[in-house]
Write a protein that holds these residues in place. Structure first.
Motif, PDB file in Angstrom:
ATOM      1  N   ASP A  19       0.838  -1.185   0.000  1.00  0.00           N
ATOM      2  CA  ASP A  19       0.000   0.000   0.000  1.00  0.00           C
ATOM      3  C   ASP A  19       0.881   1.246   0.000  1.00  0.00           C
ATOM      4  N   TYR A  20       0.274   2.394  -0.262  1.00  0.00           N
ATOM      5  CA  TYR A  20       1.019   3.657  -0.278  1.00  0.00           C
ATOM      6  C   TYR A  20       1.797   3.826   1.029  1.00  0.00           C
ATOM      7  N   GLY A  21       3.023   4.280   0.897  1.00  0.00           N
ATOM      8  CA  GLY A  21       3.867   4.511   2.065  1.00  0.00           C
ATOM      9  C   GLY A  21       4.942   3.463   2.247  1.00  0.00           C
ATOM     10  N   CYS A  22       4.654   2.202   1.886  1.00  0.00           N
ATOM     11  CA  CYS A  22       5.579   1.081   1.975  1.00  0.00           C
ATOM     12  C   CYS A  22       6.124   0.887   3.390  1.00  0.00           C
ATOM     13  N   PRO A  23       5.658  -0.129   4.105  1.00  0.00           N
ATOM     14  CA  PRO A  23       6.114  -0.363   5.474  1.00  0.00           C
ATOM     15  C   PRO A  23       7.617  -0.538   5.619  1.00  0.00           C
ATOM     16  N   CYS A  24       8.300  -0.999   4.576  1.00  0.00           N
ATOM     17  CA  CYS A  24       9.758  -1.163   4.663  1.00  0.00           C
ATOM     18  C   CYS A  24      10.442   0.131   5.098  1.00  0.00           C
ATOM     19  N   GLU A  25       9.904   1.256   4.663  1.00  0.00           N
ATOM     20  CA  GLU A  25      10.529   2.533   4.992  1.00  0.00           C
ATOM     21  C   GLU A  25      10.403   2.858   6.475  1.00  0.00           C
ATOM     22  N   PHE A  26       9.574   2.081   7.196  1.00  0.00           N
ATOM     23  CA  PHE A  26       9.369   2.316   8.623  1.00  0.00           C
ATOM     24  C   PHE A  26       9.668   1.071   9.450  1.00  0.00           C
ATOM     25  N   ASN A  27      10.481   0.161   8.870  1.00  0.00           N
ATOM     26  CA  ASN A  27      10.886  -1.070   9.554  1.00  0.00           C
ATOM     27  C   ASN A  27       9.690  -1.920   9.987  1.00  0.00           C
ATOM     28  N   ALA A  28       8.666  -1.943   9.150  1.00  0.00           N
ATOM     29  CA  ALA A  28       7.483  -2.762   9.409  1.00  0.00           C
ATOM     30  C   ALA A  28       7.341  -3.818   8.309  1.00  0.00           C
ATOM     31  N   ARG A  29       6.505  -4.790   8.523  1.00  0.00           N
ATOM     32  CA  ARG A  29       6.333  -5.869   7.562  1.00  0.00           C
ATOM     33  C   ARG A  29       5.496  -5.412   6.363  1.00  0.00           C
ATOM     34  N   PRO A  30       5.688  -6.052   5.207  1.00  0.00           N
ATOM     35  CA  PRO A  30       4.920  -5.687   4.013  1.00  0.00           C
ATOM     36  C   PRO A  30       3.422  -5.823   4.236  1.00  0.00           C
ATOM     37  N   THR A  31       2.655  -5.054   3.495  1.00  0.00           N
ATOM     38  CA  THR A  31       1.200  -5.148   3.618  1.00  0.00           C
ATOM     39  C   THR A  31       0.644  -6.352   2.874  1.00  0.00           C
ATOM     40  N   ARG A  32       1.417  -6.955   1.966  1.00  0.00           N
ATOM     41  CA  ARG A  32       1.005  -8.194   1.296  1.00  0.00           C
ATOM     42  C   ARG A  32       2.261  -8.921   0.829  1.00  0.00           C
ATOM     43  N   LEU A  33       2.126 -10.231   0.704  1.00  0.00           N
ATOM     44  CA  LEU A  33       3.247 -11.073   0.284  1.00  0.00           C
ATOM     45  C   LEU A  33       2.858 -11.872  -0.950  1.00  0.00           C
ATOM     46  N   PRO A  34       3.827 -12.182  -1.841  1.00  0.00           N
ATOM     47  CA  PRO A  34       5.226 -11.770  -1.728  1.00  0.00           C
ATOM     48  C   PRO A  34       5.387 -10.272  -1.951  1.00  0.00           C
ATOM     49  N   CYS A  35       6.528  -9.765  -1.513  1.00  0.00           N
ATOM     50  CA  CYS A  35       6.889  -8.373  -1.780  1.00  0.00           C
ATOM     51  C   CYS A  35       7.526  -8.330  -3.160  1.00  0.00           C
ATOM     52  N   GLU A  36       6.933  -7.571  -4.081  1.00  0.00           N
ATOM     53  CA  GLU A  36       7.433  -7.577  -5.449  1.00  0.00           C
ATOM     54  C   GLU A  36       7.184  -6.229  -6.109  1.00  0.00           C
ATOM     55  N   GLY A  37       7.883  -5.990  -7.197  1.00  0.00           N
ATOM     56  CA  GLY A  37       7.706  -4.729  -7.887  1.00  0.00           C
ATOM     57  C   GLY A  37       8.658  -4.575  -9.057  1.00  0.00           C
ATOM     58  N   VAL A  38       8.660  -3.378  -9.613  1.00  0.00           N
ATOM     59  CA  VAL A  38       9.546  -3.027 -10.717  1.00  0.00           C
ATOM     60  C   VAL A  38      10.112  -1.635 -10.455  1.00  0.00           C
ATOM     61  N   MET A  39      11.249  -1.351 -11.052  1.00  0.00           N
ATOM     62  CA  MET A  39      11.873  -0.043 -10.881  1.00  0.00           C
ATOM     63  C   MET A  39      12.621   0.334 -12.149  1.00  0.00           C
ATOM     64  N   ALA A  40      12.957   1.628 -12.245  1.00  0.00           N
ATOM     65  CA  ALA A  40      13.806   2.095 -13.335  1.00  0.00           C
ATOM     66  C   ALA A  40      14.467   3.390 -12.909  1.00  0.00           C
ATOM     67  N   MET A  41      15.623   3.641 -13.476  1.00  0.00           N
ATOM     68  CA  MET A  41      16.310   4.908 -13.223  1.00  0.00           C
ATOM     69  C   MET A  41      17.096   5.334 -14.449  1.00  0.00           C
ATOM     70  N   GLU A  42      17.304   6.633 -14.514  1.00  0.00           N
ATOM     71  CA  GLU A  42      18.120   7.225 -15.564  1.00  0.00           C
ATOM     72  C   GLU A  42      19.297   7.928 -14.904  1.00  0.00           C
ATOM     73  N   ILE A  43      20.489   7.643 -15.364  1.00  0.00           N
ATOM     74  CA  ILE A  43      21.681   8.294 -14.838  1.00  0.00           C
ATOM     75  C   ILE A  43      21.864   9.610 -15.597  1.00  0.00           C
ATOM     76  N   THR A  44      21.587  10.717 -14.942  1.00  0.00           N
ATOM     77  CA  THR A  44      21.707  12.004 -15.617  1.00  0.00           C
ATOM     78  C   THR A  44      23.169  12.377 -15.826  1.00  0.00           C
ATOM     79  N   GLU A  45      24.009  11.953 -14.905  1.00  0.00           N
ATOM     80  CA  GLU A  45      25.447  12.191 -15.015  1.00  0.00           C
ATOM     81  C   GLU A  45      26.158  11.160 -14.155  1.00  0.00           C
ATOM     82  N   GLY A  46      27.191  10.536 -14.674  1.00  0.00           N
ATOM     83  CA  GLY A  46      27.867   9.544 -13.859  1.00  0.00           C
ATOM     84  C   GLY A  46      29.131   9.011 -14.501  1.00  0.00           C
ATOM     85  N   TYR A  47      29.930   8.384 -13.662  1.00  0.00           N
ATOM     86  CA  TYR A  47      31.168   7.775 -14.138  1.00  0.00           C
ATOM     87  C   TYR A  47      31.558   6.640 -13.205  1.00  0.00           C
TER      88      TYR A  47
END
Length: 219
Positions: A19-47
């Motif tokens: 659910d919104y907020g994500c319990p992981c950010e507050f050291n709490a257990r997930p609101t549903r299992l399994p815990c799963e998802g997707v992510m993406a990022m763009e490196i604006t500048e890096g080396y």
């Protein structure tokens, strides 16, 4: 320990089935299992040492059977098709936590992963609007995510909120949003109106570079 000199400034979107907020950010257990998802990022500048990483994108599909810190996770990496072999190897090294302090972000996540399917090289579409709390990312026939503001259930207006973590290892501050996403294959999933975090974060060998990692946002 001496590490290779590297730094990446990133625009990123993370989602999960919680659910919104994500319990992981507050050291709490997930609101549903399994815990799963997707992510993406763009490196604006890096080396990474002498290898430039500007403009490259990465994506990931993930699943843990329980809370992330209990391990036994699966992580499938997707690397920008335009990356050279040298750049791809640098990205695998960074995101695998091999050139970062063990108590910092990429190293922590790597320690929870038990299975890694063969990485994919593909075109990653990525749009990111921090102030609008919107974004999207897509890898054709593999995954897609649409990000929009959380809506007030009474008024229907955008509900603007953020999470600020004084010692966060993934981000220090992120805008909260609503994610609808799916992925295919071994990590097939399909979720609507779940947790999303939109953030601007800079990382290096010793974790987050705080002064460069505050979201550029307005109320």
């Amino acid at each position: 320990m001496a590490y290779v000199d590297w730094k990446i400034r990133t625009k990123q979107i993370g989602t999960c089935s919680c659910d919104y907020g994500c319990p992981c950010e507050f050291n709490a257990r997930p609101t549903r299992l399994p815990c799963e998802g997707v992510m993406a990022m763009e490196i604006t500048e890096g080396y990474f040492d002498k290898i430039r990483l500007d403009g490259l994108r990465i994506a990931g599909v993930y699943r843990w059977p329980g809370p992330v810190h209990e391990g036994k996770g699966i992580w499938w990496s997707i690397i920008d098709k335009v990356a050279t072999d040298e750049q791809a190897e640098a990205l695998f090294t960074i995101f695998g936590g091999k050139e970062q302090e063990p108590t910092t972000g990429f190293s922590i996540y790597a320690s929870t992963i038990e299975t890694e399917p063969e990485p994919l090289r593909a075109t990653i579409g990525f749009e990111w609007d921090l102030q609008g709390r919107r974004g999207r990312f897509v890898v054709e026939d593999v995954l897609a995510a649409e990000i929009e503001p959380i809506l007030n259930p009474v008024t229907g207006k955008p509900h603007l909120s953020a999470i600020r973590l004084h010692e966060g290892f993934e981000f220090r501050e992120a805008e909260m949003a609503s994610a609808t996403f799916w992925s295919k294959g071994a990590l097939e999933q399909n979720h609507a109106k779940r947790y999303a975090a939109i953030s601007y974060v800079t990382y290096g060998p010793f974790g987050i570079v705080p002064e460069e990692s505050h979201p550029r946002r307005s109320a």
